[in-house]
Write a protein that holds these residues in place. Structure first.
Motif, short mmCIF file in Angstrom:
data_model
loop_
_atom_site.label_atom_id
_atom_site.label_comp_id
_atom_site.label_asym_id
_atom_site.label_seq_id
_atom_site.Cartn_x
_atom_site.Cartn_y
_atom_site.Cartn_z
N VAL A 147 -5.48 -6.17 2.01
CA VAL A 147 -4.69 -5.25 1.19
C VAL A 147 -5.59 -4.20 0.51
O VAL A 147 -5.17 -3.06 0.29
N ARG A 148 -6.82 -4.59 0.21
CA ARG A 148 -7.74 -3.63 -0.39
C ARG A 148 -7.95 -2.43 0.53
O ARG A 148 -7.82 -1.27 0.09
N ALA A 149 -8.27 -2.68 1.78
CA ALA A 149 -8.50 -1.58 2.74
C ALA A 149 -7.24 -0.77 2.95
O ALA A 149 -7.29 0.47 3.08
N LEU A 150 -6.09 -1.43 2.98
CA LEU A 150 -4.83 -0.72 3.18
C LEU A 150 -4.53 0.22 2.02
O LEU A 150 -4.08 1.36 2.23
N VAL A 151 -4.77 -0.24 0.80
CA VAL A 151 -4.52 0.60 -0.37
C VAL A 151 -5.50 1.76 -0.43
O VAL A 151 -5.13 2.90 -0.76
N ALA B 205 0.83 -1.21 0.00
CA ALA B 205 0.00 0.00 0.00
C ALA B 205 0.86 1.25 0.00
O ALA B 205 0.57 2.23 -0.72
N ASP B 206 1.92 1.26 0.78
CA ASP B 206 2.81 2.42 0.85
C ASP B 206 3.53 2.64 -0.48
O ASP B 206 3.70 3.79 -0.93
N LEU B 207 3.94 1.56 -1.14
CA LEU B 207 4.60 1.69 -2.44
C LEU B 207 3.65 2.27 -3.48
O LEU B 207 4.05 3.11 -4.30
N VAL B 208 2.40 1.83 -3.45
CA VAL B 208 1.42 2.35 -4.40
C VAL B 208 1.19 3.84 -4.16
O VAL B 208 1.19 4.65 -5.10
N ALA B 209 1.00 4.20 -2.89
CA ALA B 209 0.74 5.61 -2.57
C ALA B 209 1.92 6.50 -2.95
O ALA B 209 1.74 7.59 -3.53
N GLY B 210 3.13 6.05 -2.66
CA GLY B 210 4.30 6.84 -2.98
C GLY B 210 4.52 6.99 -4.47
O GLY B 210 4.83 8.09 -4.97
N THR B 211 4.33 5.90 -5.21
CA THR B 211 4.50 5.95 -6.66
C THR B 211 3.45 6.85 -7.30
O THR B 211 3.74 7.66 -8.19
N ALA C 89 -4.34 4.33 2.03
CA ALA C 89 -3.09 4.99 1.65
C ALA C 89 -3.26 5.94 0.47
O ALA C 89 -2.54 6.94 0.38
N THR C 90 -4.20 5.63 -0.43
CA THR C 90 -4.33 6.42 -1.66
C THR C 90 -5.56 7.32 -1.70
O THR C 90 -5.61 8.26 -2.48
N ARG D 164 -7.25 11.47 -14.85
CA ARG D 164 -8.40 11.27 -13.97
C ARG D 164 -8.36 9.83 -13.49
O ARG D 164 -8.71 8.90 -14.22
N ILE D 165 -7.88 9.61 -12.27
CA ILE D 165 -7.71 8.27 -11.74
C ILE D 165 -9.00 7.80 -11.09
O ILE D 165 -9.50 8.42 -10.16
N VAL D 166 -9.55 6.69 -11.59
CA VAL D 166 -10.85 6.23 -11.10
C VAL D 166 -10.73 5.18 -10.00
O VAL D 166 -11.71 4.91 -9.29
N GLY D 167 -9.56 4.58 -9.83
CA GLY D 167 -9.42 3.56 -8.79
C GLY D 167 -8.14 2.78 -8.95
O GLY D 167 -7.32 3.06 -9.83
N VAL D 168 -7.99 1.79 -8.08
CA VAL D 168 -6.81 0.93 -8.07
C VAL D 168 -7.24 -0.52 -8.21
O VAL D 168 -8.16 -0.97 -7.52
N GLY D 169 -6.60 -1.24 -9.11
CA GLY D 169 -6.84 -2.67 -9.27
C GLY D 169 -5.60 -3.45 -8.91
O GLY D 169 -4.50 -3.12 -9.36
#
Length: 388
Positions: A174-178, A123-129, A181-182, A142-147
């Motif tokens: 991991v879904r809730a964590l991402v 989750a932290d890697l996704v948020a940072g990237t 984080a994002t 326009r980001i609609v979500g994360v898969g």
């Protein structure tokens, strides 16, 4: 959201969805083509296309100047700014990308790992990237979500990763964590099932109603099934775990693990070891195998093909697909000697079940899991473009 199925608003939303899905799956389409495909009249299609453009989901382009038949018709294409962030955590790397609604990879990074990544670290890697990209490549997106495409068993109703043995994740939220984080909605599914979805919609399985997909990755072998044109997930989403089956091994000297499962015997790690690599992405491994003249490498490829042929023969006898698609290192394994693999499969299949069968490598290459994860993230928008 309230059920509007039988209302005028419900019909309107379904028609918006029809147009958006067609533009998404088929690429830029003229209004005339959209009219023909949907069965709606021209004025309705024009109105719907304009509304989707106002929503920022499509853009209307001038008519194709090469089309000289009939009155020129504007072209409707998905808007390039509409994107999803996609993530594939593996035992050796975490791959993160942005994928457009047109199934194109906008930006991609493979982050090599020297340890097993945790759900929180993912989750932290996704948020940072994402934060870095939003200041650069995705400035206007326009980001609609994360898969997330996870190599493990993912419960379909809530996205909980019940068991990802190679990552050592158990009941991982991991879904809730991402999402935390994002700040974006996230969805999670098994990586191989997402590869099957992507290849069915955009790749080697496009237009095929009955297919078996097997994915070979750093964490082993998974799969996906399309039956009657629909992806089969099973009761809770766990269908397709071909790697956990025990294949018949005709030659005793082919066995490497007593009582081993398919992914113990047909293994990316064994191929890496054969060519003298410790880590590699898919193109690097494929290039190393192609460049090798080592007899031991050729023998390992042949051994794995024989065992894979048995596993595929079992799938054919049970499911009678018209197509088998192989992705990841399995595509490399097949491409090395497709004739030998086809012969091994035919020898292990009922002749009538094998009639007309085609075996292909995944057309989307190393992007197949990412495109499949994007489909997951785009699903709500495609189903209802007016969804909150």
């Amino acid at each position: 959201m309230a059920d509007r199925t039988g209302t005028f608003d419900g019909v309107h939303r379904r028609n918006l969805s029809k147009l958006l899905v067609l533009a998404h799956l088929e690429g830029p389409l003229s209004r005339a083509r959209l009219t023909a495909e949907t069965g709606l009249n021209r004025s309705t299609v024009a109105s719907l296309a304009s509304e989707l453009a106002d929503l920022g989901l499509v853009e209307e382009r001038p008519p194709d100047p090469t089309n000289r038949v009939g009155r020129p018709s504007p072209v409707v294409a998905v808007h390039p700014s509409v994107q999803a962030i996609v993530v594939n955590p593996e035992v050796d790397a975490v791959t993160i990308a942005a994928v457009g609604l047109n199934a194109r990879i906008v930006v991609r990074e493979r982050l090599e790992m020297d340890h097993l990544v945790t759900p929180a670290e993912t989750a932290d890697l996704v948020a940072g990237t994402l934060a870095r990209w939003r200041a650069t490549e995705l400035r206007d997106a326009r980001i609609v979500g994360v898969g997330l495409a996870v190599p493990g068993q993912v419960r379909s109703d809530d996205g909980l990763v019940r068991w990802a043995p190679h990552l050592e994740w158990t009941d991982a939220p991991v879904r809730a964590l991402v999402e935390a984080a994002t700040g974006l909605p996230a969805v999670v599914a098994n990586d191989a099932s997402l590869g099957a979805r992507a290849e069915h919609l955009f790749g080697a399985g496009r237009g095929v109603d009955d297919l078996v997909y097997l994915n070979g990755g750093a964490s082993g072998i998974g799969g996906g099934l399309v039956v009657g044109g629909r992806l089969v997930g099973g009761t809770r989403g766990y269908a397709g775990e071909f790697g956990q089956n025990r294949p018949g091994i005709a030659r005793p000297d082919d066995r490497r693990v007593p009582d081993g499962v398919l992914e113990d015997e047909v293994s990316r790690a064994r191929l890496l070891q054969a060519v003298g690599l410790t880590h590699a992405d898919e193109p690097t491994l494929a290039a190393a195998i192609a460049a090798s003249g080592d007899r031991a490498v050729a023998e390992e490829l042949a051994r794995q093909q024989r065992i894979l042929g048995t596993a595929l023969g079992n799938a054919i006898n049970v499911l009678n697909p018209s197509l088998i698609v192989l992705g990841g290192f399995l595509a490399t394994l097949a491409a090395h000697d497709m004739d030998a693999l086809e012969a091994a499969v035919a020898a292990q299949s009922l002749p009538v079940a094998c009639e007309g069968l085609d075996i292909r490598v995944a057309e989307l290459g190393e992007n197949r899991l990412l495109i499949g994860a994007a489909e997951l993230a785009f699903a709500r928008l495609l189903a209802d473009p007016l969804a909150d």
